[in-house]
Design an enzyme around this catalytic site. Structure first.
Site, short mmCIF file in Angstrom:
data_model
loop_
_atom_site.label_atom_id
_atom_site.label_comp_id
_atom_site.label_asym_id
_atom_site.label_seq_id
_atom_site.Cartn_x
_atom_site.Cartn_y
_atom_site.Cartn_z
CG MET A 57 -1.89 -1.11 1.32
SD MET A 57 -2.86 -1.02 2.86
CE MET A 57 -1.68 -1.66 4.05
N GLY A 82 1.45 4.28 4.36
CA GLY A 82 2.25 3.42 3.49
C GLY A 82 2.69 2.15 4.18
CB SER A 83 1.67 -0.27 5.64
OG SER A 83 0.38 0.20 5.31
NE ARG A 84 5.32 -7.51 2.08
CZ ARG A 84 6.20 -7.65 1.09
NH1 ARG A 84 6.87 -6.61 0.64
NH2 ARG A 84 6.42 -8.84 0.55
#
EC number: 4.1.1.65
Length: 218
Positions: free
Chosen positions: A94, A182-184
């Protein structure tokens, strides 16, 4: 299913700060460019924490995307998190422009939640799944199939939010948390599951079909 407003509640403090500073800049007649930038940042903050309604018409045995983003990895692992069985991991990255609210990929009961502190390397990298701060959840479907998934913090994201506890029963697509800035999110499919997505494919949380699970044999 939990109802939500136009934005995620975790964004309220950030929006209050950005809007407050922008309002003060206007009231004090700061330089026009400063006011403009501050109001743009306030608008971006509201947009970042947006939480649109999502619905999926995928089959009952389908796994749907827990996050908006791009599929950056599909690979086999000898051992999945919270289980001793081999799995296939599908990772969604993301960026700061995606919706960051996370949704349950399947319906069922959350049987275990395990938080792991860690680093904050770029979430687009494979090593983020094992080195970064992460929150692992294990669910069991009504058919008895266990599936794990994890929220992974990134280079900018430094705050994982998980709204649920062990024992929580979730409907597929129900909101359970978010990751800021912002990430995963990694999905760990049983080896006999079908995976529907490909590398580089874009996903929409609560909508995109990621694959299908096989029911537990009696």
């Amino acid at each position: 299913m939990e109802k939500s407003g136009l934005v995620a509640k975790e964004g309220y403090p950030f929006m209050a700060i950005f809007i407050g500073v922008a309002a003060v800049s206007s009231a004090l007649s700061w330089y026009g460019i400063v006011q403009f930038v501050l109001w743009v940042l306030a608008g971006w903050c509201i947009w970042f924490f947006r939480d649109p309604e999502r619905h999926s018409d995928a089959p009952e045995d389908a796994v749907i995307a827990p996050a908006d983003g791009r599929v950056v990895a599909i690979r086999e692992m000898e051992k999945g998190p919270l289980t001793d069985e081999p799995v296939r991991m599908v990772s969604i990255f993301m960026n700061v422009f995606n919706v960051h609210v996370n949704r349950a990929p399947i319906a069922g009961t959350v049987t275990k939640i395990s938080y792991h502190p860690g680093k904050f390397v770029n979430a687009d990298l494979d090593k983020a799944s094992i080195e970064n701060e992460r929150n692992v959840l294990l669910m069991e479907s009504p058919a008895g199939v266990k599936m794990a998934f994890q929220q992974v913090a990134g280079l900018v994201a430094r705050r994982i939010v998980c709204r649920i506890n062990e024992g929580t029963v979730l409907q597929r697509g129900e909101r359970f948390g978010l990751i800021r800035f912002g990430s995963r999110v990694d999905l760990f499919f049983p080896m006999d599951a079908e995976i529907s997505v490909k590398l580089g494919e874009m996903t929409h949380s609560g909508v995109t079909q990621m694959g299908r699970l096989k029911g537990k044999e009696s």
